[in-house]
Design a protein around this motif. Structure first.
Motif, PDB file in Angstrom:
ATOM      1  N   HIS A  63       0.802  -1.220   0.000  1.00 38.89           N
ATOM      2  CA  HIS A  63       0.000   0.000   0.000  1.00 38.89           C
ATOM      3  C   HIS A  63       0.841   1.280   0.000  1.00 38.89           C
ATOM      4  O   HIS A  63       0.520   2.235  -0.713  1.00 38.89           O
ATOM      5  N   LEU A  64       1.922   1.314   0.768  1.00 39.82           N
ATOM      6  CA  LEU A  64       2.702   2.544   0.883  1.00 39.82           C
ATOM      7  C   LEU A  64       3.468   2.869  -0.395  1.00 39.82           C
ATOM      8  O   LEU A  64       3.433   4.001  -0.883  1.00 39.82           O
ATOM      9  N   ASP A  65       4.164   1.877  -0.943  1.00 38.67           N
ATOM     10  CA  ASP A  65       4.890   2.107  -2.196  1.00 38.67           C
ATOM     11  C   ASP A  65       3.933   2.443  -3.335  1.00 38.67           C
ATOM     12  O   ASP A  65       4.210   3.306  -4.174  1.00 38.67           O
ATOM     13  N   LEU A  66       2.793   1.743  -3.360  1.00 39.51           N
ATOM     14  CA  LEU A  66       1.828   1.969  -4.429  1.00 39.51           C
ATOM     15  C   LEU A  66       1.229   3.373  -4.334  1.00 39.51           C
ATOM     16  O   LEU A  66       1.052   4.058  -5.355  1.00 39.51           O
ATOM     17  N   SER A  67       0.937   3.810  -3.132  1.00 40.71           N
ATOM     18  CA  SER A  67       0.400   5.159  -2.949  1.00 40.71           C
ATOM     19  C   SER A  67       1.436   6.216  -3.328  1.00 40.71           C
ATOM     20  O   SER A  67       1.109   7.230  -3.966  1.00 40.71           O
TER      21      SER A  67
END
Length: 469
Positions: A63-67
């Motif tokens: 989630h963090l890298d994708l965001s």
């Protein structure tokens, strides 16, 4: 509208990619985000939301890298308290993606923030639910992971899960498609079906947890037979909740070729564990002393998490050439980001440099049949459930996942045979035993599956053995 299940077999995990018009949503993404970015580019759509069903314990979400790479906001359900910016949805809150809608249904029980996402198509028809770890096919999420000493017990959570299922999911139409976060093989449940997609009506008919007569029976049945969760689960929850290093940085650090000359001293200086990811067939023939074998072609990441536990422990890799990036990626999925490098040229380079090597004695089932007698000692490292179903008469049940508890009880003065079901887990156990200085054993290639074909050995139903090894 398009719904795609992106299933990763080695983790038994399902992520979901939803597209409508020129917008998309992704639910429970894995750590490596390139496959999602490629889909977005191919479809020429914008990622509008990243939905998380809960703080995952068995893997590190992307989630963090994708965001960061897409600027799409991360969405959690009610009561979630992430340590980064996110949308905390209200119960029944609607999110629009193109012409479709996603409705957040707060379904606590597995964890308190657990949320099911209901997909409503462009005609306003409720068509699918993305249930995370609330509802699996054939099972429900285990309610023992989010206990809090002195306040919330696993019985409390199981009761809360019962209420969630019966107030939020059971009233939905039977025709709705169920998309769970996990399938058979995941440690997040105990009775999952091998299928990864079903309709809700079939689950209402066949899922034991949905067919209990009352809450008391539900709590009893859901908690019955639960084994202790892998110890790395808590560390993964902390990473998913608090944040983690970018996978790009993890990859850049780990893809560091270390020469034979430096590998040994590097291990000694850093205290790194040497992880050999080659197949059991290759490992037993020769390996770097004190290295641990967990083969890449198997349930690699879950076993790393179960047996190494500390996600921050430094690792040095020995892998088949060309697989280093895959190894680091799969390690990162369960939070093992501290890879210091890999042996340049693999084990062949070590062997050709005339460095000391070690090996595991391995024999075929037919050779075992010839060597076995009534005084032979056998250690079976399969799960208790496998052992209970059928095992060699008088064999000791010592599951691999508890090896840290029983390795110190093994008497190396007495020879023993070692097996699992097919040879993958027993070679892991063999490497761990060997690293502890226990060498007076023989591992059996092909495991119990091969042993049964010899038709020589008496087998027994489960007998609890309390004798020491």
């Amino acid at each position: 509208m398009k719904v795609e299940q992106i299933y990763t077999g080695c983790l038994a995990q399902g992520a979901y990619y939803i597209v409508s018009e020129n917008e998309a949503a992704i639910i429970d993404p894995l750590r490596e985000v390139k496959p999602y970015l490629d889909r977005l580019e191919k479809d020429n759509v914008t990622l509008k939301y990243i939905f998380e069903t809960h703080f995952h314990a068995d893997f590190v979400s992307g989630h963090l890298d994708l965001s960061k790479k897409t600027h799409a906001p991360i969405v959690y359900g009610p009561t979630a308290k992430p340590e980064f910016e996110a949308i905390i949805a209200e119960d029944d809150q609607i999110f629009e993606i193109g012409k479709v809608k996603i409705k957040a249904l707060h379904t606590p029980g597995h964890t308190m923030e657990s949320t099911t996402y209901l997909l409503i198509d462009e005609n306003g028809v409720e068509t699918a639910i993305f249930t995370g770890d609330t509802l699996f096919l054939g099972d429900v999420g285990r309610p023992d992971l989010a206990q809090k000493a002195g306040s919330v017990t696993q019985e409390d959570l199981a009761g809360i899960l019962y209420d969630s299922l019966h107030t939020k999911i059971m009233p939905l139409d039977d025709s709705i498609t169920v998309y769970p976060a996990h399938g058979a093989g995941s440690a997040c449940g105990k009775n999952m079906q091998k299928e990864t997609v079903d309709i809700l009506g079939n689950q209402k008919r066949t899922n034991y947890a949905l067919n209990q007569p009352d809450k008391e029976s539900f709590v009893k049945e859901v908690l019955d037979g639960l084994t202790a969760p892998p110890k790395y689960f808590g560390m993964n929850v902390a990473m998913n909740k608090g944040g983690y290093e970018s996978l790009d940085d993890v990859m850049n650090k780990g893809l560091n070729p270390v020469s034979v000359e430096d590998f040994e001293s590097f291990a000694e200086e850093t205290g790194a564990l040497i992880l050999d990811t080659r197949s059991p067939v290759e490992f037993h023939k020769g390996f770097v002393p004190n290295s641990i074998n967990i083969g890449l072609k198997g349930d690699f990441a879950p076993w790393v998490g179960t047996l190494i536990v500390d996600v921050k422990h430094p690792l040095l890799l020995i892998s088949d050439e060309g697989t280093e990036e895959e190894v680091i990626t799969r390690l990162s999925r369960v939070g093992f980001d501290n890879v210091l490098g890999y042996l340049k040229g693999g084990f062949d380079a070590w062997k050709n440099s005339s460095k000391e090597t070690d090996e595991i004695k391995r024999i075929s089932p037919s050779e075992f049949a010839e060597a076995f007698n009534e005084n032979s000692k056998v250690i079976d490292v399969r799960k208790i459930s496998e052992y209970s179903a059928e095992h060699i008469d008088n064999a000791y049940s010592r599951p691999l996942d508890t090896i840290s508890d029983w390795v110190s009880t093994v008497d190396d003065s007495e020879h023993f045979f070692l097996h699992c079901a097919g040879g993958y887990r027993s070679m892991i156990a063999a490497s761990i035993l060997n690293s502890h200085g226990i060498r007076n054993f023989t591992e059996i290639e092909g495991g119990f599956n091969g042993i049964k074909k010899t038709e020589k050995f008496p087998v027994s139903d489960f007998v609890c053995q309390t004798k020491t090894l």
